[in-house]
Scaffold this active site. Structure first.
Site, mmCIF file in Angstrom:
data_model
loop_
_atom_site.group_PDB
_atom_site.id
_atom_site.type_symbol
_atom_site.label_atom_id
_atom_site.label_comp_id
_atom_site.label_asym_id
_atom_site.label_seq_id
_atom_site.Cartn_x
_atom_site.Cartn_y
_atom_site.Cartn_z
ATOM 1 N N TYR A 43 0.835 -1.204 0.000
ATOM 2 C CA TYR A 43 0.000 0.000 0.000
ATOM 3 C C TYR A 43 0.870 1.254 0.000
ATOM 4 O O TYR A 43 0.670 2.176 -0.791
ATOM 5 C CB TYR A 43 -0.919 -0.016 1.218
ATOM 6 C CG TYR A 43 -1.762 1.219 1.383
ATOM 7 C CD1 TYR A 43 -2.955 1.364 0.682
ATOM 8 C CD2 TYR A 43 -1.371 2.245 2.242
ATOM 9 C CE1 TYR A 43 -3.737 2.508 0.831
ATOM 10 C CE2 TYR A 43 -2.147 3.378 2.400
ATOM 11 C CZ TYR A 43 -3.325 3.510 1.695
ATOM 12 O OH TYR A 43 -4.077 4.637 1.843
ATOM 13 N N ALA A 46 4.021 1.656 -0.862
ATOM 14 C CA ALA A 46 4.773 1.814 -2.107
ATOM 15 C C ALA A 46 3.867 2.291 -3.238
ATOM 16 O O ALA A 46 4.267 3.122 -4.058
ATOM 17 C CB ALA A 46 5.444 0.491 -2.476
#
Length: 276
Positions: free
Chosen positions: A157, A159
């Site tokens: 999430y 990244a």
């Protein structure tokens, strides 16, 4: 006319069945926009009904924000229904669960990136040409404070949201001279459908006061507070704002998260200063 007016404008909003997307769809309609409320959840119909009941204009559209065919169809639907497109809010997102780093699977990565990062790319790719036909407008993407630094979300999430921040920078440069602005909002912890399990868990053990304790306001956010920033970025009030990632997080991103013990020590020091 108010600088925040969207009168005569058409907006597409993804993830509009609940949370930030729903609050934004309602607020945009109140500001005068015709709204295509999009979500893969059929509850998006209720968002459109709420807007209509309040005297606004909205159509519901069931779609997968990570599907190129669906994104193209949504853009076409908005133009067919309302005659133009001025605003696209690529808000749909998923967490992919809360696994530890080494427990996160490649399948989770692929699903999260498809919705959270490829989805906004597709929204920009297909909405921008139509917005250009309207002499310009605004594209907004939901990123996250988790995309700014470690400590605010699981790895895939976080990244993906870091990718959204870079995406809007690339997009704004790729749209030079078009009068199409592209910006991102970075919400902090906000009570939405996505965060509901966390809120429910904390409330179940009687620790609701812990929610948002790491930001200076010491509370979580409300969807309407994020929607207010989206309205600003969609409106003429933000006409000189482009390529930015704006945190709406109670101040969390001004510092790395700190422990409760550190906060208590800081409060004690402030109290001592007041006594002096």
């Amino acid at each position: 006319m108010s600088m925040f007016s969207l009168a005569g404008k058409t907006a597409i909003i993804t993830g509009a069945a609940s949370g930030i997307g729903r609050a934004s769809a309602i607020l945009f309609a109140q500001a005068g926009a015709s709204v295509l409320a999009c979500d893969r959840d059929a509850a998006v119909e209720k968002t459109a009904e709420t807007i209509a009941a309040g005297g606004g204009k909205a159509h519901a559209f069931t779609m997968d924000a990570g599907s190129e065919a669906d994104v193209k169809a949504a853009v076409a639907e908005a133009v067919a229904a309302f005659g133009r497109l001025d605003i696209a809010f690529a808000n749909a997102g998923i967490t992919g669960g809360l696994p530890e780093f080494f427990e996160t699977t490649a399948e989770t990565w692929a699903d999260v990136l498809r919705v959270n990062l490829i989805g906004p790319f597709l929204a920009i790719k297909h909405a921008a040409p139509e917005i250009m036909k309207s002499s310009g407008g605004s594209i907004i993407c939901t990123a996250s404070v988790a995309g700014l630094r470690y400590g605010a979300g699981p790895v895939a999430y976080s990244a993906s949201k870091a990718g959204v921040i870079n995406l809007v920078q690339n997009a704004c440069q790729s749209l030079v001279g078009t009068n199409v602005r592209v910006n991102a909002i970075c919400p902090g912890l906000t009570e939405t459908g996505m965060t509901k399990p966390l809120y429910d868990q904390v409330r179940a053990v009687g620790k609701e006061d812990r929610i948002g304790q790491l930001n200076p306001l010491q509370r979580g956010g409300e969807p309407e507070e994020i929607a207010a920033m989206a309205l600003f970025l969609a409106s003429p009030a933000s006409s000189y704002v482009n390529g930015q990632a704006i945190p709406v997080d109670g101040g969390l991103s001004t510092s790395h998260p700190v422990s409760t013990a550190t906060q208590k020590a800081t409060k004690m020091a402030l109290d001592a200063l007041k006594d002096d």
